[in-house]
Design an enzyme around this catalytic site. Structure first.
Site, PDB file in Angstrom:
ATOM      1  N   PRO A  84      40.308  42.806  42.080  1.00  0.00           N
ATOM      2  CA  PRO A  84      40.469  42.090  43.350  1.00  0.00           C
ATOM      3  C   PRO A  84      39.840  42.908  44.472  1.00  0.00           C
ATOM      4  O   PRO A  84      40.131  44.099  44.603  1.00  0.00           O
ATOM      5  CB  PRO A  84      41.993  42.012  43.524  1.00  0.00           C
ATOM      6  CG  PRO A  84      42.547  43.115  42.686  1.00  0.00           C
ATOM      7  CD  PRO A  84      41.566  43.360  41.582  1.00  0.00           C
TER       8      PRO A  84
ATOM      9  N   ALA B  13      39.247  42.386  48.549  1.00  0.00           N
ATOM     10  CA  ALA B  13      39.379  41.553  49.742  1.00  0.00           C
ATOM     11  C   ALA B  13      38.022  41.453  50.427  1.00  0.00           C
ATOM     12  O   ALA B  13      37.318  42.451  50.579  1.00  0.00           O
ATOM     13  CB  ALA B  13      40.406  42.167  50.680  1.00  0.00           C
TER      14      ALA B  13
ATOM     15  N   GLN C 127      47.101  37.701  44.070  1.00  0.00           N
ATOM     16  CA  GLN C 127      47.651  39.010  44.418  1.00  0.00           C
ATOM     17  C   GLN C 127      48.346  38.931  45.771  1.00  0.00           C
ATOM     18  O   GLN C 127      47.795  38.384  46.722  1.00  0.00           O
ATOM     19  CB  GLN C 127      46.543  40.057  44.492  1.00  0.00           C
ATOM     20  CG  GLN C 127      47.137  41.446  44.663  1.00  0.00           C
ATOM     21  CD  GLN C 127      46.096  42.539  44.811  1.00  0.00           C
ATOM     22  OE1 GLN C 127      45.346  42.551  45.778  1.00  0.00           O
ATOM     23  NE2 GLN C 127      46.071  43.450  43.874  1.00  0.00           N
TER      24      GLN C 127
ATOM     25  N   CYS D  12      45.858  49.252  46.912  1.00  0.00           N
ATOM     26  CA  CYS D  12      44.863  49.224  47.966  1.00  0.00           C
ATOM     27  C   CYS D  12      45.316  50.107  49.125  1.00  0.00           C
ATOM     28  O   CYS D  12      46.474  50.032  49.530  1.00  0.00           O
ATOM     29  CB  CYS D  12      44.771  47.773  48.417  1.00  0.00           C
ATOM     30  SG  CYS D  12      43.479  47.456  49.558  1.00  0.00           S
TER      31      CYS D  12
ATOM     32  N   ASP E 269      35.498  53.397  39.055  1.00  0.00           N
ATOM     33  CA  ASP E 269      34.180  53.974  38.762  1.00  0.00           C
ATOM     34  C   ASP E 269      33.583  53.519  37.439  1.00  0.00           C
ATOM     35  O   ASP E 269      32.776  54.250  36.851  1.00  0.00           O
ATOM     36  CB  ASP E 269      34.250  55.510  38.777  1.00  0.00           C
ATOM     37  CG  ASP E 269      34.646  56.078  40.124  1.00  0.00           C
ATOM     38  OD1 ASP E 269      34.703  55.317  41.094  1.00  0.00           O
ATOM     39  OD2 ASP E 269      34.891  57.298  40.200  1.00  0.00           O
TER      40      ASP E 269
ATOM     41  N   ARG F 259      33.452  47.566  42.376  1.00  0.00           N
ATOM     42  CA  ARG F 259      32.232  47.709  43.174  1.00  0.00           C
ATOM     43  C   ARG F 259      30.949  47.542  42.376  1.00  0.00           C
ATOM     44  O   ARG F 259      29.951  47.061  42.901  1.00  0.00           O
ATOM     45  CB  ARG F 259      32.267  49.055  43.896  1.00  0.00           C
ATOM     46  CG  ARG F 259      33.333  49.099  44.991  1.00  0.00           C
ATOM     47  CD  ARG F 259      33.616  50.502  45.437  1.00  0.00           C
ATOM     48  NE  ARG F 259      34.194  51.289  44.352  1.00  0.00           N
ATOM     49  CZ  ARG F 259      34.299  52.598  44.353  1.00  0.00           C
ATOM     50  NH1 ARG F 259      33.846  53.287  45.378  1.00  0.00           N
ATOM     51  NH2 ARG F 259      34.850  53.228  43.336  1.00  0.00           N
TER      52      ARG F 259
HETATM   53  C1  LIG Z   1      35.827  45.907  49.450  1.00  0.00           C
HETATM   54  C2  LIG Z   1      37.016  46.248  48.621  1.00  0.00           C
HETATM   55  C3  LIG Z   1      38.167  45.498  48.752  1.00  0.00           C
HETATM   56  C4  LIG Z   1      39.282  45.771  47.956  1.00  0.00           C
HETATM   57  N1  LIG Z   1      40.377  44.966  48.057  1.00  0.00           N
HETATM   58  C5  LIG Z   1      41.427  45.146  47.211  1.00  0.00           C
HETATM   59  C6  LIG Z   1      42.529  44.242  47.202  1.00  0.00           C
HETATM   60  O1  LIG Z   1      42.586  43.271  47.940  1.00  0.00           O
HETATM   61  N2  LIG Z   1      43.543  44.496  46.323  1.00  0.00           N
HETATM   62  C7  LIG Z   1      43.515  45.567  45.473  1.00  0.00           C
HETATM   63  O2  LIG Z   1      44.456  45.746  44.692  1.00  0.00           O
HETATM   64  N3  LIG Z   1      42.483  46.424  45.459  1.00  0.00           N
HETATM   65  C8  LIG Z   1      41.443  46.231  46.284  1.00  0.00           C
HETATM   66  N4  LIG Z   1      40.359  47.062  46.227  1.00  0.00           N
HETATM   67  C9  LIG Z   1      40.320  48.115  45.183  1.00  0.00           C
HETATM   68  C10 LIG Z   1      39.608  47.602  43.927  1.00  0.00           C
HETATM   69  O3  LIG Z   1      40.347  46.558  43.322  1.00  0.00           O
HETATM   70  C11 LIG Z   1      39.445  48.729  42.880  1.00  0.00           C
HETATM   71  O4  LIG Z   1      40.713  49.218  42.522  1.00  0.00           O
HETATM   72  C12 LIG Z   1      38.606  49.890  43.400  1.00  0.00           C
HETATM   73  O5  LIG Z   1      37.433  49.428  44.051  1.00  0.00           O
HETATM   74  C13 LIG Z   1      38.197  50.837  42.247  1.00  0.00           C
HETATM   75  O6  LIG Z   1      37.444  50.165  41.280  1.00  0.00           O
HETATM   76  P1  LIG Z   1      35.829  50.290  41.216  1.00  0.00           P
HETATM   77  O7  LIG Z   1      35.501  51.750  41.149  1.00  0.00           O
HETATM   78  O8  LIG Z   1      35.450  49.540  39.961  1.00  0.00           O
HETATM   79  O9  LIG Z   1      35.302  49.670  42.465  1.00  0.00           O
HETATM   80  C14 LIG Z   1      39.249  46.839  47.030  1.00  0.00           C
HETATM   81  C15 LIG Z   1      38.094  47.605  46.923  1.00  0.00           C
HETATM   82  C16 LIG Z   1      36.985  47.330  47.685  1.00  0.00           C
HETATM   83  C17 LIG Z   1      35.733  48.154  47.522  1.00  0.00           C
END
Ligand SMILES: Cc1cc2nc3c(=O)[nH]c(=O)nc-3n(C[C@H](O)[C@H](O)[C@H](O)COP(=O)(O)O)c2cc1C
Length: 352
Positions: free
Chosen positions: A18, A20, A72, A102, A207, A230
């Site tokens: 997720p 946002a 969520q 988050c 990551d 990401r």
């Molecule tokens: C732009 C953005 C918005 C995010 N919004 C949420 C959110 O609404 N709820 C949540 O649980 N995590 C949120 N996250 C965290 C991501 O779900 C994830 O845990 C985090 O980016 C690490 O994973 P990744 O390395 O694959 O990006 C957000 C991350 C980013 C970059």
């Protein structure tokens, strides 16, 4: 391989995180089409006075989305979270996910999201209230958290046990602490410890940027699934690349430029339909920027996008850019490097 949450069978073990401001319905549907087995919506606030806002109603839009619909919710008050649970279930949520992952802004003088991990009694009270509210509807509750509040307080294992006892049916762990934000690297030992401590499915997050990384994280943690955030921005086909690699041990060729042209144009049309022309053309810029960031003249094109304020013109420019690209290369480049991930967009991760 499938995975079960309550009565729902997920198509595979590759989830979109997720995000946002990013994982709205058009983007989730695109990821699902391109190999993600499950997508959780952007978080919805538990603050009732905001449920009628355009932002919340867009976030609650699931028209045509393949199930299960997972919503969520975020907040700091158990009674409000219970109410938000019922409200969202009555509007179609089939799974409720609690956000403790988050680094969200302060709400009502308390910290929401991962900050709740610092207040274990409150975290547990919220979880119990949400589980109790969802139970009469037979809707499973899942939860996303970090490894802990800070380096000295990595309490994910303890909380995972407590949350499981309270009735949570799946746990996602992002391998960073709240204090870290998006700095440093995700670590997977704590995720492995969580997996070893509970019987409910555990999802590893943080990551994961390539098929190899997905394989390695699954092996290192024993997790039941991986969640990609990401690295899917501007590259939603990463899910089918990971799926192919996990299945065959070989790499699937990157998509044809012509296919990406079509995917992006369709994505933009869906995006405008959800946000309307004025907001749509503006909020689409970040997606376009992510698609083109490593492509020839991508930076210059991205700059040009900021000057276009009309949907038809934006579509035309994107189409022309990809036509030009198709003259130079057949396929998209191999995947981007991990160090290009940034959490700067995480400002969007606010509960209001
Ligand atoms: C732009 C953005 C918005 C995010 N919004 C949420 C959110 O609404 N709820 C949540 O649980 N995590 C949120 N996250 C965290 C991501 O779900 C994830 O845990 C985090 O980016 C690490 O994973 P990744 O390395 O694959 O990006 C957000 C991350 C980013 C970059």
């Amino acid at each position: 391989m499938t995975l079960q949450i309550g009565t729902h069978t997920l198509e595979n073990r590759l989830f979109v995180a997720p995000m946002a401001g990013v994982t709205d319905r058009p983007f989730r549907m695109l990821c699902r089409e391109l190999g993600a087995g499950y997508a959780v919506s952007e978080m919805v606030t538990s603050r009732k006075e905001l449920w009628g806002t355009l932002k919340t109603s867009r976030r609650a839009n699931h028209d045509g989305e393949p199930g299960p619909i997972a919503v969520q919710i975020a907040g700091t008050d158990a009674a409000m979270m219970a109410e938000a649970t019922v409200y969202n279930i009555e509007r179609g949520a089939q799974i409720i996910d609690i956000n403790m992952g988050c680094p969200a802004k302060k709400v009502c003088n308390k910290w929401a999201g991962s900050a709740l991990m610092r207040d274990e009694p409150l975290a547990l009270e919220i979880v119990q209230a949400v589980v109790d509210a969802a139970q009469p509807y037979n809707v499973p509750v899942t939860l996303k958290m970090r490894t802990g509040w800070s380096e000295d307080s990595r309490n994910a294992v303890k909380l995972a046990r407590d949350f499981e006892s309270a009735g949570v049916q799946m746990l996602t762990v992002h391998g960073r602490t709240r204090e870290q934000g998006y700095k440093g690297h995700a670590e997977y030992d704590t995720i492995a410890a969580v997996k070893a401590a509970v019987r409910v499915p555990v999802v590893a997050n943080g990551d994961i940027t390539s098929p190899e990384k997905a394989r390695d994280v699954l092996a290192a943690t024993g997790a039941d699934a991986v969640m990609v955030g990401r690295a899917a921005q501007g590259r939603p086909w990463i899910f089918r690349e990971i799926a192919h690699f996990l299945e065959t041990g070989t790499h699937r060729a990157p998509p044809l430029v012509a296919e990406v042209r079509r995917l992006l144009l369709d994505h933009l049309v869906e995006h405008y339909a959800l946000y309307g022309d004025f907001s749509g053309v503006r909020t689409a810029r970040k997606h376009i920027g992510w698609y083109v960031r490593t492509l020839p003249d991508g930076e210059a094109f991205r700059g040009r996008m900021n000057t276009i304020e009309d949907c038809a013109e934006q579509l035309r420019a994107v189409g022309d850019y990809f036509d030009g690209l198709a003259d130079r290369m057949d396929r998209m480049p191999e995947h981007q490097a991990a160090e290009e991930l940034s959490g700067e967009e995480e400002a969007a991760c606010a509960v209001d």
